[in-house]
Design a protein around this motif. Structure first.
Motif, short mmCIF file in Angstrom:
data_model
loop_
_atom_site.label_atom_id
_atom_site.label_comp_id
_atom_site.label_asym_id
_atom_site.label_seq_id
_atom_site.Cartn_x
_atom_site.Cartn_y
_atom_site.Cartn_z
N ALA A 10 0.80 -1.23 0.00
CA ALA A 10 0.00 0.00 0.00
C ALA A 10 0.84 1.28 0.00
N LEU A 11 2.15 1.17 -0.02
CA LEU A 11 3.00 2.35 0.07
C LEU A 11 3.02 3.15 -1.23
N GLY A 12 3.07 4.46 -1.10
CA GLY A 12 3.20 5.33 -2.26
C GLY A 12 1.87 5.71 -2.87
N THR A 13 1.95 6.57 -3.90
CA THR A 13 0.73 7.08 -4.55
C THR A 13 0.19 6.12 -5.60
N THR A 14 0.97 5.12 -5.98
CA THR A 14 0.53 4.08 -6.90
C THR A 14 1.37 2.83 -6.64
N SER A 15 0.76 1.68 -6.89
CA SER A 15 1.49 0.42 -6.77
C SER A 15 1.81 -0.17 -8.14
N ALA A 16 1.61 0.62 -9.19
CA ALA A 16 1.74 0.10 -10.55
C ALA A 16 3.13 -0.45 -10.85
N TYR A 17 4.17 0.13 -10.24
CA TYR A 17 5.53 -0.29 -10.52
C TYR A 17 6.19 -0.99 -9.34
N THR A 18 5.39 -1.39 -8.35
CA THR A 18 5.94 -1.97 -7.14
C THR A 18 6.14 -3.48 -7.26
N TRP A 19 7.32 -3.93 -6.86
CA TRP A 19 7.64 -5.33 -6.68
C TRP A 19 7.95 -5.56 -5.20
N LEU A 20 7.76 -6.79 -4.74
CA LEU A 20 8.11 -7.13 -3.37
C LEU A 20 9.21 -8.19 -3.36
N LYS A 21 10.09 -8.06 -2.39
CA LYS A 21 11.20 -9.01 -2.21
C LYS A 21 10.98 -9.68 -0.85
N LEU A 22 10.57 -10.95 -0.88
CA LEU A 22 10.06 -11.61 0.32
C LEU A 22 10.90 -12.81 0.73
N PRO A 23 10.99 -13.05 2.03
CA PRO A 23 11.70 -14.24 2.50
C PRO A 23 10.90 -15.51 2.24
N ALA A 24 11.58 -16.63 2.17
CA ALA A 24 10.91 -17.93 2.07
C ALA A 24 10.42 -18.30 3.48
N THR A 25 9.13 -18.54 3.61
CA THR A 25 8.52 -18.85 4.90
C THR A 25 7.96 -20.26 4.88
N GLU A 26 7.45 -20.69 6.04
CA GLU A 26 6.89 -22.04 6.14
C GLU A 26 5.59 -22.19 5.35
N GLU A 27 4.86 -21.09 5.14
CA GLU A 27 3.60 -21.13 4.40
C GLU A 27 3.64 -20.09 3.29
N PRO A 28 4.49 -20.32 2.28
CA PRO A 28 4.67 -19.30 1.23
C PRO A 28 3.40 -19.01 0.46
N GLU A 29 2.50 -19.99 0.35
CA GLU A 29 1.27 -19.76 -0.39
C GLU A 29 0.41 -18.70 0.28
N LYS A 30 0.41 -18.64 1.60
CA LYS A 30 -0.39 -17.64 2.32
C LYS A 30 0.27 -16.27 2.25
N VAL A 31 1.58 -16.22 2.38
CA VAL A 31 2.29 -14.94 2.34
C VAL A 31 2.22 -14.34 0.94
N ALA A 32 2.57 -15.11 -0.08
CA ALA A 32 2.51 -14.62 -1.45
C ALA A 32 1.08 -14.33 -1.88
N GLY A 33 0.12 -15.04 -1.28
CA GLY A 33 -1.29 -14.85 -1.62
C GLY A 33 -1.89 -13.58 -1.06
N ALA A 34 -1.13 -12.82 -0.28
CA ALA A 34 -1.64 -11.58 0.31
C ALA A 34 -1.50 -10.39 -0.63
N THR A 35 -0.98 -10.62 -1.84
CA THR A 35 -0.79 -9.51 -2.78
C THR A 35 -0.91 -10.01 -4.21
N THR A 36 -1.23 -9.10 -5.12
CA THR A 36 -1.16 -9.41 -6.55
C THR A 36 0.13 -8.89 -7.16
N LEU A 37 0.93 -8.18 -6.38
CA LEU A 37 2.16 -7.60 -6.90
C LEU A 37 3.18 -8.69 -7.25
N PRO A 38 3.98 -8.46 -8.30
CA PRO A 38 5.04 -9.43 -8.60
C PRO A 38 6.06 -9.45 -7.47
N THR A 39 6.54 -10.64 -7.15
CA THR A 39 7.47 -10.79 -6.03
C THR A 39 8.69 -11.61 -6.46
#
Length: 305
Positions: free
Chosen positions: A209-238
């Motif tokens: 949700a940061l910034g005035t637009t998320s159009a160009y936002t990517w996320l860099k995420l750690p590998a967790t025990e339940e990656p499907e739930k963490v990655a499933g919290a956004t539509t942004l490319p990660t």
């Protein structure tokens, strides 16, 4: 390995021809798109020294030798599956002067002010690239670290700085790569990464949700025990971050593989685990990570245990 000739030329250029840096930025041959032809992104990260984080395992100064670090980076970048590098201005410019960044993706690291171990570590000010420089130097994106500690008010200016950077990068049509990491302090006051699913989901939603637009936002995420739930919290490319390497490289690979299988995940950004593997074989470590990415992308039937 950097040859004596290349090393001496680099040092001479640094001392005698500082304008060569701007020339190298301007003449770098750029790749036309962020993702590879396979729709993936595999970057090697080397921005750790910029905030004084030099240790790997028991060696507190593993990344201190710059010639050695650059040699490892050059070796990693020679792998055909590696798309590029993520680094601070000094490292990026040294690689430019060594002539190894043509047709590579280059992501500039923006906030390195939260020095490792400092009392203000969570107040991670922007001391590296800014959006204007990333656009001027023709880089492919800007990366920012967002460590979230509810008990530390230093999180607030970091949040604000990241939001501003996302907006400014988007104004230039440039990708913003946010690394949102929930942290807590242990009984000794030391900062430790919170790997719980709930904390990481929360961090994802805040960063998205940061910034005035998320159009160009990517996320860099750690590998967790339940990656499907963490990655499933956004539509942004990660992308999956390598993080602090464990004593078991195979376990790291398996963890990355599970995260890479998620539909929003596009690739890997790994630093120390590839540059400083326990056996010293940089090429072998990069090749193993590349195989995991190929498996996740359906380009090989090989199974990573």
């Amino acid at each position: 390995m950097i040859s004596d000739n290349d090393w001496n030329n680099l040092l001479a250029t640094r001392a005698n021809a500082p304008a060569a840096v701007s020339t190298a930025y301007a003449e770098r041959r750029r790749r036309p798109r962020l993702l590879s032809e396979h729709g993936t992104l595999f970057l090697v990260a080397a921005d750790h020294p910029g905030r004084g984080s030099l240790g790997v395992g028991a060696d507190a100064l593993a990344m201190a030798d710059r010639r050695d670090l650059l040699g490892r980076l050059v070796e990693a970048l020679e792998h055909p599956d590696v798309d590029g590098v993520l680094g601070t201005p000094d490292v990026i410019e040294e690689l430019l002067l060594l002539g190894v960044l043509d047709d590579r993706i280059v992501i500039g690291s923006m906030n390195r002010g939260g020095l490792a171990g400092a009392s203000w570590e969570i107040d991670d000010r922007f001391t590296g690239y800014d959006a204007e420089a990333i656009e001027r130097y023709r880089l492919d994106g800007g990366k920012m670290l967002l460590r979230i500690v509810d008990e530390d008010a230093g999180t607030i200016p970091t949040l604000e700085g990241c939001a501003r950077a996302v907006s400014e990068l988007a104004d230039h049509g440039i990708a913003a790569m946010i690394e949102p990491l929930p942290y807590r302090r242990d009984t000794s006051g030391r900062l430790v990464l919170d790997r719980s699913t709930a904390a990481n989901i929360r961090a994802v939603t805040v960063a998205s949700a940061l910034g005035t637009t998320s159009a160009y936002t990517w996320l860099k995420l750690p590998a967790t025990e339940e990656p499907e739930k963490v990655a499933g919290a956004t539509t942004l490319p990660t992308v999956v971050l390598g993080g602090v390497p464990s004593a078991d490289p195979q376990a790291d690979l398996s963890s990355w593989g599970r995260a890479l299988a998620q539909p929003t995940v596009r690739g890997l950004v790994v630093g120390r685990a590839l540059l400083y593997p326990p056996d010293g074989d940089v090429r072998g470590a990069v090749d193993a990570a590349a195989r995991v990415l190929r498996v996740a992308n359906g380009r090989t039937a090989e199974v990573i245990a």
